[in-house]
Design a protein around this motif. Structure first.
Motif, PDB file in Angstrom:
ATOM      1  N   GLY A  90       0.789  -1.229   0.000  1.00 29.95           N
ATOM      2  CA  GLY A  90       0.000   0.000   0.000  1.00 29.95           C
ATOM      3  C   GLY A  90       0.820   1.277   0.000  1.00 29.95           C
ATOM      4  O   GLY A  90       0.293   2.367   0.263  1.00 29.95           O
ATOM      5  N   ILE A  91       2.109   1.173  -0.297  1.00 27.22           N
ATOM      6  CA  ILE A  91       2.957   2.369  -0.372  1.00 27.22           C
ATOM      7  C   ILE A  91       2.863   2.924  -1.793  1.00 27.22           C
ATOM      8  O   ILE A  91       3.094   2.196  -2.761  1.00 27.22           O
ATOM      9  CB  ILE A  91       4.433   2.031  -0.051  1.00 27.22           C
ATOM     10  N   ARG A  92       2.494   4.199  -1.875  1.00 25.44           N
ATOM     11  CA  ARG A  92       2.400   4.799  -3.199  1.00 25.44           C
ATOM     12  C   ARG A  92       3.789   5.261  -3.635  1.00 25.44           C
ATOM     13  O   ARG A  92       4.486   5.938  -2.878  1.00 25.44           O
ATOM     14  CB  ARG A  92       1.443   5.994  -3.164  1.00 25.44           C
ATOM     15  N   VAL A  93       4.188   4.892  -4.834  1.00 27.53           N
ATOM     16  CA  VAL A  93       5.518   5.261  -5.320  1.00 27.53           C
ATOM     17  C   VAL A  93       5.372   6.090  -6.589  1.00 27.53           C
ATOM     18  O   VAL A  93       4.725   5.663  -7.544  1.00 27.53           O
ATOM     19  CB  VAL A  93       6.371   4.002  -5.618  1.00 27.53           C
ATOM     20  N   CYS A  94       5.939   7.295  -6.583  1.00 27.53           N
ATOM     21  CA  CYS A  94       5.936   8.153  -7.772  1.00 27.53           C
ATOM     22  C   CYS A  94       7.374   8.266  -8.248  1.00 27.53           C
ATOM     23  O   CYS A  94       8.191   8.918  -7.594  1.00 27.53           O
ATOM     24  CB  CYS A  94       5.411   9.546  -7.448  1.00 27.53           C
ATOM     25  N   THR A  95       7.718   7.597  -9.345  1.00 29.59           N
ATOM     26  CA  THR A  95       9.076   7.699  -9.880  1.00 29.59           C
ATOM     27  C   THR A  95       9.073   8.640 -11.080  1.00 29.59           C
ATOM     28  O   THR A  95       8.007   8.990 -11.602  1.00 29.59           O
ATOM     29  CB  THR A  95       9.606   6.311 -10.307  1.00 29.59           C
ATOM     30  N   ASP A  96      10.280   9.037 -11.502  1.00 26.29           N
ATOM     31  CA  ASP A  96      10.389   9.998 -12.612  1.00 26.29           C
ATOM     32  C   ASP A  96       9.616  11.258 -12.262  1.00 26.29           C
ATOM     33  O   ASP A  96       9.010  11.877 -13.142  1.00 26.29           O
ATOM     34  CB  ASP A  96       9.792   9.393 -13.895  1.00 26.29           C
ATOM     35  N   ALA A  97       9.587  11.609 -11.011  1.00 26.02           N
ATOM     36  CA  ALA A  97       8.651  12.642 -10.555  1.00 26.02           C
ATOM     37  C   ALA A  97       9.364  13.646  -9.639  1.00 26.02           C
ATOM     38  O   ALA A  97       9.172  13.632  -8.425  1.00 26.02           O
ATOM     39  CB  ALA A  97       7.489  11.985  -9.811  1.00 26.02           C
ATOM     40  N   PRO A  98      10.182  14.538 -10.214  1.00 28.00           N
ATOM     41  CA  PRO A  98      10.827  15.534  -9.352  1.00 28.00           C
ATOM     42  C   PRO A  98       9.793  16.457  -8.705  1.00 28.00           C
ATOM     43  O   PRO A  98       8.844  16.876  -9.370  1.00 28.00           O
ATOM     44  CB  PRO A  98      11.730  16.323 -10.312  1.00 28.00           C
ATOM     45  N   VAL A 155       2.670  18.654  -1.808  1.00 28.50           N
ATOM     46  CA  VAL A 155       3.817  18.530  -2.704  1.00 28.50           C
ATOM     47  C   VAL A 155       3.302  18.448  -4.135  1.00 28.50           C
ATOM     48  O   VAL A 155       2.480  17.583  -4.456  1.00 28.50           O
ATOM     49  CB  VAL A 155       4.661  17.278  -2.359  1.00 28.50           C
ATOM     50  N   HIS A 156       3.764  19.376  -4.962  1.00 27.66           N
ATOM     51  CA  HIS A 156       3.365  19.385  -6.373  1.00 27.66           C
ATOM     52  C   HIS A 156       4.417  18.662  -7.196  1.00 27.66           C
ATOM     53  O   HIS A 156       5.584  19.037  -7.188  1.00 27.66           O
ATOM     54  CB  HIS A 156       3.256  20.825  -6.883  1.00 27.66           C
ATOM     55  N   LEU A 157       3.980  17.631  -7.903  1.00 27.93           N
ATOM     56  CA  LEU A 157       4.848  16.969  -8.876  1.00 27.93           C
ATOM     57  C   LEU A 157       4.425  17.481 -10.254  1.00 27.93           C
ATOM     58  O   LEU A 157       3.504  18.300 -10.364  1.00 27.93           O
ATOM     59  CB  LEU A 157       4.702  15.448  -8.775  1.00 27.93           C
ATOM     60  N   GLY A 158       5.069  16.993 -11.304  1.00 25.94           N
ATOM     61  CA  GLY A 158       4.726  17.478 -12.641  1.00 25.94           C
ATOM     62  C   GLY A 158       3.247  17.364 -12.937  1.00 25.94           C
ATOM     63  O   GLY A 158       2.614  18.324 -13.373  1.00 25.94           O
ATOM     64  N   ASN A 159       2.667  16.183 -12.678  1.00 27.72           N
ATOM     65  CA  ASN A 159       1.264  15.997 -13.062  1.00 27.72           C
ATOM     66  C   ASN A 159       0.399  15.445 -11.933  1.00 27.72           C
ATOM     67  O   ASN A 159      -0.641  14.845 -12.184  1.00 27.72           O
ATOM     68  CB  ASN A 159       1.160  15.101 -14.300  1.00 27.72           C
ATOM     69  N   SER A 160       0.833  15.624 -10.701  1.00 33.29           N
ATOM     70  CA  SER A 160      -0.026  15.231  -9.582  1.00 33.29           C
ATOM     71  C   SER A 160       0.325  16.054  -8.348  1.00 33.29           C
ATOM     72  O   SER A 160       1.412  16.622  -8.254  1.00 33.29           O
ATOM     73  CB  SER A 160       0.108  13.726  -9.281  1.00 33.29           C
TER      74      SER A 160
END
Ligand SMILES: Cc1cc2nc3c(=O)[nH]c(=O)nc-3n(C[C@H](O)[C@H](O)[C@H](O)COP(=O)(O)OP(=O)(O)OC[C@H]3O[C@@H](n4cnc5c(N)ncnc54)[C@H](O)[C@@H]3O)c2cc1C
Length: 462
Positions: free
Chosen positions: A231-239, A252-257
């Protein structure tokens, strides 16, 4: 200018290696002054390895309890953070008090000066602290063991928010309801799994395309799969582009989320401050990221550097290894210089990711003729018997020209322990033929090494 106080050796920073070097040199009869601006013993016992591994031990107990159904009956568990917080305070850190370590050092004959040490000339260190300024002249020289501090990336809005670093999270007295972790390296991954297992909703944000990106891609893929299952959400490629805090929670704002959480942990790497340490006064580049040394840890005339600051691997075992070499050099004892061909590293997730030497990609980039062999732990006898929680693999990387292993990865239950045999194989350049010509105890986890070696010739090798 103050008159300098004369001593034989000044050790700036008493991390694991510095404390060992300072104490050993003092025991050998040298006049040693150790300078420490925070806690004698450094990051590892108070803010790093030890408290984090106590958390991991507790979190792994929870995971094991949840594996009981279908294996040994029924189980329920109500996770409770308070014994973890208490253990870290009482058993690991003495409430972040270093009296025991400081007494250990002075008991060996060392002289402890508290404050910030700065090199101000050849073999000269100036210490500024609560008790004023002192200038120390070191007849033999200076040992630098100043380690690293958490690196805080220049993300818009982050500065000024009450984010955590490793130095805060180990002091947590309760687990947050939700946690965003910036950085999916070893430290971020370990804390992510700990807090998720204690009930926190965890999101890991990683700028690179995969978690634990310094490891084999198969290891990253497996950890990402297990994190998803837990259940850990992982956002990669996501500075992360922007951070804000409204007094209650972080956004926290990522590129598209966009993600919100009660707490934010920054685990985006470590930094050194060579300018603040005044290394230019010893003839060293103060804009460099690390201090280069020779095999005897000599950085300049009368200067030795050990530990994270050398850039050879930010591990306690590296700090201790290099400290021993510097001590032998200072005492004129000789022996062997540093050898970095078989540096082991372990990420203490569950499964543990242990690796040594070169990854397949690094071996190919080094121009070697590479063959690899991989075996999956669940398909080994012990993995199959183990069943719940048996994820993992062993991958070996061979220099086919010389027929020796140049790298290996061991992921699985006890992955870090299984690594030991592989480390010996890489370091001693044991011929693959010899590794194959011995029985591996049945049914151990390390027996997967035999299977991986067998695959060097068969399907799955390249
Ligand atoms: C969360 C976390 C988990 C970790 N887990 C592991 C693990 O499982 N295994 C492992 O091998 N490693 C682990 N590490 C890394 C490990 O903590 C370090 O590699 C280890 O502490 C060795 O560092 P060091 O000897 O270079 O110095 P440090 O431990 O960083 O100590 C340096 C000391 O120098 C002092 N200092 C700095 N500048 C000055 C100055 N100018 N004057 C006076 N004093 C100064 C600092 O206050 C500090 O006490 C972990 C690190 C973190 C953050």
């Amino acid at each position: 200018m103050d008159h300098p106080e004369h001593t034989d050796v000044v050790v700036i920073g008493l991390g694991p290696g510095g404390e060992y070097a300072a104490g050993t040199l003092a025991e050998a009869g040298l006049q040693v002054t150790g300078i420490e601006s925070r806690l004698v013993g450094g990051e590892c016992p108070y803010f790093g390895c030890v408290p984090s591994k106590m958390m991991i031990r507790a979190a792994n107990l929870i995971a094991e309890t949840r594996r009981v159904p279908g294996m040994a009956g029924a189980s329920t568990i109500t996770p409770d953070w308070s014994p973890v917080a208490q253990r870290i305070r009482e058993e690991a850190t003495d409430y972040w008090n270093d009296k025991v370590a400081a007494d250990r050092f002075t008991g060996k004959g060392g002289h402890l000066v508290r404050g910030h040490g700065k090199i101000t000339g050849p073999r000269e260190v100036t210490v500024s602290g609560a008790e004023g300024t002192r200038v120390l002249a070191a007849r033999k020289g200076i040992v630098i063991n100043t380690g690293t501090a958490p690196a805080i990336p220049p993300i818009m809005g982050l500065a000024g928010t009450p984010y955590w670093t490793n130095r805060d999270i180990v002091q947590a007295e309760r687990v947050p309801e939700s946690l965003i972790i910036l950085g999916g390296g070893a430290i971020g991954a370990e804390f992510a799994q700990v807090f998720a297992r204690f009930g926190t909703a965890v999101t890991v944000v990683e700028a690179l395309p995969r978690l634990v990106s310094f490891e084999e891609p198969e290891a990253s893929a497996l950890i990402e799969r297990i994190f998803a299952a837990e259940g850990i959400r992982v956002c990669t490629d996501a500075p992360a582009e922007r951070v804000s805090h409204n007094g209650k929670c972080f956004t926290v704002h990522l590129g598209n989320s966009i993600h919100t959480a009660e707490q934010l942990l920054v685990a985006t790497g470590r930094r050194v401050d060579l300018a603040g340490l005044g290394v230019a006064a010893a003839g060293l580049d103060d804009k460099a990221r690390t201090i280069p040394t020779d095999g005897w840890m000599r950085a300049a005339d009368g200067v030795w550097a050990i530990g994270d600051v050398t850039g050879k691997g930010a591990f306690t075992h590296m700090s201790m290894y290099q400290a021993d070499i510097a001590v032998r050099d200072i005492l004129g004892q000789g022996g062997e210089p540093a050898d970095y061909r078989a540096v082991p590293r372990v990420t203490f997730t569950d499964p543990e990711v242990g690796s040594v030497g070169l990854t397949e990609e690094q071996a190919r980039a080094a121009g070697l003729r590479v063959r690899t062999g991989t075996t999956q732990v669940p398909y080994t006898a012990r993995g199959w018997i183990h069943k719940a929680g048996n994820d993992g693999f062993v991958k070996v990387v061979e220099d086919a020209e010389r027929s020796v292993l140049v790298g290996a990865t061991s992921v699985g239950p006890c992955g870090g322990e299984v690594l030991s045999a592989l480390q010996v194989a890489v370091r001693a350049e044991v011929p693959v033929a010899t590794l194959r010509n011995m029985p591996y105890a049945y049914p151990t986890f390390y027996r997967a090494i035999e299977d991986a070696l067998a695959k060097l010739n068969g399907a799955g090798s390249s």
